[in-house]
Scaffold this motif. Structure first.
Motif, PDB file in Angstrom:
ATOM      1  N   ARG A   1      19.481  65.336  33.169  1.00 40.88           N
ATOM      2  CA  ARG A   1      19.562  66.374  34.224  1.00 40.88           C
ATOM      3  C   ARG A   1      18.069  66.513  34.795  1.00 40.88           C
ATOM      4  N   SER A   2      18.181  67.459  35.675  1.00 46.30           N
ATOM      5  CA  SER A   2      16.743  67.852  36.148  1.00 46.30           C
ATOM      6  C   SER A   2      16.791  69.006  36.996  1.00 46.30           C
ATOM      7  N   ARG A   3      15.712  69.608  37.185  1.00 41.56           N
ATOM      8  CA  ARG A   3      15.160  70.980  37.559  1.00 41.56           C
ATOM      9  C   ARG A   3      14.345  71.220  38.210  1.00 41.56           C
ATOM     10  N   ILE A   4      13.804  72.114  39.065  1.00 39.23           N
ATOM     11  CA  ILE A   4      12.855  72.739  39.730  1.00 39.23           C
ATOM     12  C   ILE A   4      12.428  74.092  39.117  1.00 39.23           C
ATOM     13  N   SER A   5      11.152  74.303  38.704  1.00 40.55           N
ATOM     14  CA  SER A   5      10.617  75.762  38.432  1.00 40.55           C
ATOM     15  C   SER A   5       9.956  76.118  39.673  1.00 40.55           C
ATOM     16  N   PHE A   6      10.301  77.408  40.331  1.00 39.27           N
ATOM     17  CA  PHE A   6       9.821  77.907  41.326  1.00 39.27           C
ATOM     18  C   PHE A   6       8.852  79.017  40.732  1.00 39.27           C
ATOM     19  N   ALA A   7       7.433  79.054  40.983  1.00 41.21           N
ATOM     20  CA  ALA A   7       6.595  79.829  40.380  1.00 41.21           C
ATOM     21  C   ALA A   7       5.702  80.640  41.471  1.00 41.21           C
ATOM     22  N   ASP A   8       5.687  82.070  41.115  1.00 41.78           N
ATOM     23  CA  ASP A   8       4.785  82.763  41.924  1.00 41.78           C
ATOM     24  C   ASP A   8       3.537  83.053  41.217  1.00 41.78           C
TER      25      ASP A   8
END
Length: 291
Positions: free
Chosen positions: A87-94
């Motif tokens: 699987r794969s994912r993106i972490s969006f960070a502020d």
């Protein structure tokens, strides 16, 4: 070499959005970041700023950080991960709020979706477009406005793939000007090429050069200078190679152990990288002038 648009999934993306009450988009993700980043220090010899993940993500041996991209200004950063169960994912960070959220990458279909089984060794983020490196399959392309919310979390479907006409390993990826730059991870007996790529529907590779950096993990270009990360294992800080093609020099211990993808934000003239090893996982940024 050319990259040709294939596997168009526009109708499937629309069907996925309809099943989940419409598109939530990246705005919803950034407005509901559910995990905390922590400011920290990372072991390397270059002055830097660093952040690390929550404990569950720092030590996870199923999910591994790989790609990094920074939005202009450096407040928002995206990090790609691959998992050992394909699987794969993106972490969006502020980074200002020190919060982040995971969004799973998926292949949409007319009646459902499946995990996107890619290594995601590099990403490039420009506006609402996100390119994801898929090794020999080329690049998958997403639109962050397509994010949907489900009971299990957020999903980001891919829209199409850019398939290469010739053999090339898309191990890592970055933005440069109006185009992309991709590179190959390789051992001593393999190629170590970097490709400059346009971003139209039939993306043409305008230049391919073998920079000769063994086990390179990421590449960025600024003012005609190449920057590449290289790893030296789980306990030794990594190197940054820099210079013009044919005249690269190595700066050892410039980045922490396990450096992966590399990105350059021209608005702040900062380089960004992310490291992969459990309990040694950081987002790191370095002012280019410090090098």
């Amino acid at each position: 070499m050319q990259l040709t648009r294939v596997d168009d999934l526009d109708a499937e993306v629309d069907a996925l959005a309809a099943r989940h009450g419409g598109r939530a988009g990246l705005t919803a993700v950034l407005g509901g970041l559910d995990r905390r980043l922590r400011r920290t220090w990372a072991p390397c010899l270059t002055p830097h700023r660093a952040w690390t993940w929550e404990a569950v993500d720092r030590g996870d041996r199923r999910w591994w950080p790989q790609g990094v991209a920074a939005a202009p200004g450096g407040r928002y950063v995206a990090v790609s991960w691959y998992s050992t169960d394909h699987r794969s994912r993106i972490s969006f960070a502020d980074l200002r709020r020190r919060r982040y959220r995971h969004v799973e990458l998926v292949l949409p279909s007319a009646d459902g979706h499946a995990p996107l089984p890619v290594h995601a060794g590099g990403i490039a983020w420009s506006g609402s477009t996100l390119h994801v490196a898929a090794t020999r399959a080329g690049l998958w392309v997403c639109d962050t406005r397509d994010v949907v919310r489900t009971e299990a979390g957020y999903l980001l479907p891919v829209r199409h793939r850019l398939a290469p006409s010739d053999d090339f390993r898309f191990s890592f990826l970055g933005s440069v000007g109006d185009g992309l730059v991709a590179g190959e991870y390789g051992g001593r007996t393999q190629t170590h090429r970097v490709a400059h790529i346009g971003t139209d529907a039939f993306a043409e590779v305008t230049e391919v050069v073998d920079l000769g950096v063994v086990r390179a993990q990421g590449v960025a270009i600024a003012d005609g200078t190449y920057y590449l990360t290289a790893s030296h294992g789980t306990r030794t800080p990594g190197s940054l190679w820099m210079g013009r093609a044919g005249a690269l020099r190595e700066r050892r211990y410039a980045v922490p152990m396990g450096p992966e993808d590399l990105a350059h934000d021209p608005t702040t003239d900062r380089l960004w990288t992310v490291t992969e090893h459990p309990h040694r996982r950081w987002i790191v940024t370095i002012r280019r002038r410090w090098l």
